[in-house]
Write an enzyme that holds these catalytic residues in place. Structure first.
Site, short mmCIF file in Angstrom:
data_model
loop_
_atom_site.label_atom_id
_atom_site.label_comp_id
_atom_site.label_asym_id
_atom_site.label_seq_id
_atom_site.Cartn_x
_atom_site.Cartn_y
_atom_site.Cartn_z
N ASP A 29 -1.42 -28.54 -64.00
CA ASP A 29 -0.68 -27.39 -63.44
C ASP A 29 0.06 -27.83 -62.20
O ASP A 29 -0.53 -28.41 -61.29
CB ASP A 29 -1.67 -26.30 -63.04
N SER A 82 1.40 -20.51 -65.45
CA SER A 82 0.31 -20.96 -66.34
C SER A 82 0.16 -20.08 -67.57
O SER A 82 -0.18 -20.58 -68.64
CB SER A 82 -1.02 -20.97 -65.60
N ARG A 207 -2.68 -10.82 -51.99
CA ARG A 207 -3.12 -11.00 -53.37
C ARG A 207 -4.36 -11.88 -53.52
O ARG A 207 -5.19 -11.64 -54.39
CB ARG A 207 -1.98 -11.60 -54.22
N LYS A 360 -9.27 -21.90 -63.18
CA LYS A 360 -8.32 -22.36 -64.20
C LYS A 360 -8.95 -22.30 -65.60
O LYS A 360 -8.30 -22.67 -66.59
CB LYS A 360 -7.91 -23.82 -63.92
#
Ligand SMILES: O=C(O)[C@@H](CO)OP(=O)(O)O
Length: 432
Positions: A29, A82, A207, A360
């Protein structure tokens, strides 16, 4: 591949690749090729492993596009992310992604004709419509212009009282841009007020600190948001959201702003979520909305003390988890990503090992399998999650769990038990 209305799962042998060897799929990533100048950190960095792979077999080296229409985004200017990248790689096909589907539904007005909107609009007469989501034009999880259209559309379709709960970005867009986005939203809400709609920002927070955790890494993040959005409680209280963001930025960046609520002249929160209200989470991307969706929707819930569980009508912008059917109501149907590579492989007796760390993990499982949680055939697949660090930001610890993931992958390959070994590494993304 379909034959006479039925799916044929049979895979032909590859014309060149030998059978019986393990295939390693390593997703880096944040790694990419771009103009080789001094602003390109990958170009500037020492990258001996990648260099040797590239130079060792130049005839096998290929580049793939991970942004724009190549991964189903609305335009070539849309940056990759992603969700869309793993969806496209895992499915081996391009699907129109959430961002595009929402654009189409808003442009055609079909969003207001669907079951999801009809359901929430039943609360418009007596209740408040709450919109919760990421406030930026990053286009990865949400888009400001979509929120603007939804605000206008909802008020045109009868919403009389609207509260927006904003999550500031600074990750997909420049840090500090949150002030401009909140100002823009305030202008829009002022225009709605001129038309007689009681519309205000009710709460906010960054966030990464408020609401948008993923893969159940840290429920405290969701709880902070819940307290502000639902209970109307937060350590910081302001009468104006622009002022709130400016003040809180003195000690934190956009991503990590602490939670705040907007209060009236009597210091009362202007927009807690109560019985009879409607709630829409306006992010189209799934991973960082699933946890809040569970808190808003599940009667049985033990991840944190919700204190109150209001009886609301809740809809996601999209359905975020196709397997869990979560949330059960949504404004736009998600891309139906079917017949992903994982499903083909289990049908052909090919065994897969997938591993990443918590933050992830869903990328190489959930996104890879077309936004589906769970296994296709547990006896043929093994998914290993390495717990991510909590309480430390990844720019401080960019190596994340790369070593541990590498070791698991090595063991999986050496075990001889798997034909495909997939690993997801987030390290490059956090060295930016
Ligand atoms: O952290 C995330 O949510 C996104 C950026 O918004 O990154 P990625 O697409 O790599 O998951």
């Amino acid at each position: 591949m379909r034959s006479s209305g039925q799916v044929s799962w049979r895979l032909e042998d590859h014309p060149k690749l030998p059978k019986g060897k393990t295939v390693a799929v390593v997703v880096l990533d944040g790694w990419g090729e771009n103009k080789p100048d001094e602003f390109n950190c990958i170009h500037v960095a020492q990258t001996p492993t990648m260099d040797s792979l590239k130079q060792g077999a130049p005839e096998k080296w290929r580049l793939i596009r991970a942004h724009g229409t190549a991964v189903g985004l609305p335009t070539e200017d849309d940056m990759g992310n992603s969700e869309v990248g793993h969806n496209a790689l895992g499915a081996g096909r391009i699907y129109a992604q959430g961002a595009k589907l929402v654009d189409l539904a808003l442009a055609s007005g079909k969003i207001y004709e669907g079951e999801g909107f009809k359901y929430i609009s039943e609360s418009f007469e007596k209740g408040t419509l709450h919109l919760i989501g990421l406030l930026s034009d990053g286009g990865v999880h949400s888009r400001l212009d979509q929120l603007q259209l939804l605000l206008k559309g909802a008020s045109d379709h009868g919403a009389k009282r609207i509260r927006v709960h904003v999550l500031t970005d600074g990750r997909d867009v420049l840090d500090g841009s949150s002030i401009g986005f909140v100002e823009t939203l305030e202008n829009d809400l002022a225009k709605l007020r001129e038309k007689g709609v009681d519309a205000q920002i009710a709460s906010g927070g960054g966030r990464m600190y408020v609401t948008m955790d993923r893969y159940e890494n840290d429920w405290n993040v969701v709880k902070r948001g819940w307290d502000a959005q639902v209970l109307g409680e937060a350590p910081h209280k302001f009468t104006n959201a622009v002022e709130a963001v400016k003040k809180l930025r003195e000690n934190a960046n956009d991503q990590y702003l602490p939670p705040f609520v907007i209060v009236d002249e009597n210091k009362k929160a202007v927009g807690p979520i109560v019985d009879g209200d409607a709630v829409v989470t306006f992010n189209f991307r799934a991973d960082r909305m699933v946890m809040l969706a569970k808190a808003l929707e599940y009667e049985d819930f033990d991840k944190f003390d919700r204190v109150r569980f209001p009886k609301i009508r809740y809809a996601g912008m999209l359905q975020y988890d196709g397997e869990l059917k979560l949330p059960s109501c949504y404004l736009v149907s998600p891309p139906e990503i079917e017949r992903t590579s994982g499903e083909y492989l289990v049908h052909n007796g090919i065994r897969t090992f997938a591993c990443s760390e918590t933050v992830k993990f869903g990328h190489v499982t959930f996104f890879w399998n077309g936004n589906r949680s769970g296994y296709f055939k547990p006896e043929m697949e093994e998914y290993v999650e390495i717990p991510s660090d909590i309480g430390i930001t990844f720019n401080v610890q960019p190596k994340m769990k790369a070593l541990e993931i590498g070791e698991k992958a090595r063991d999986a390959i050496l075990s001889g038990k798997f034909d495909q070994v997939i690993n997801g590494l987030g390290t490059c993304e956090h060295t930016k």
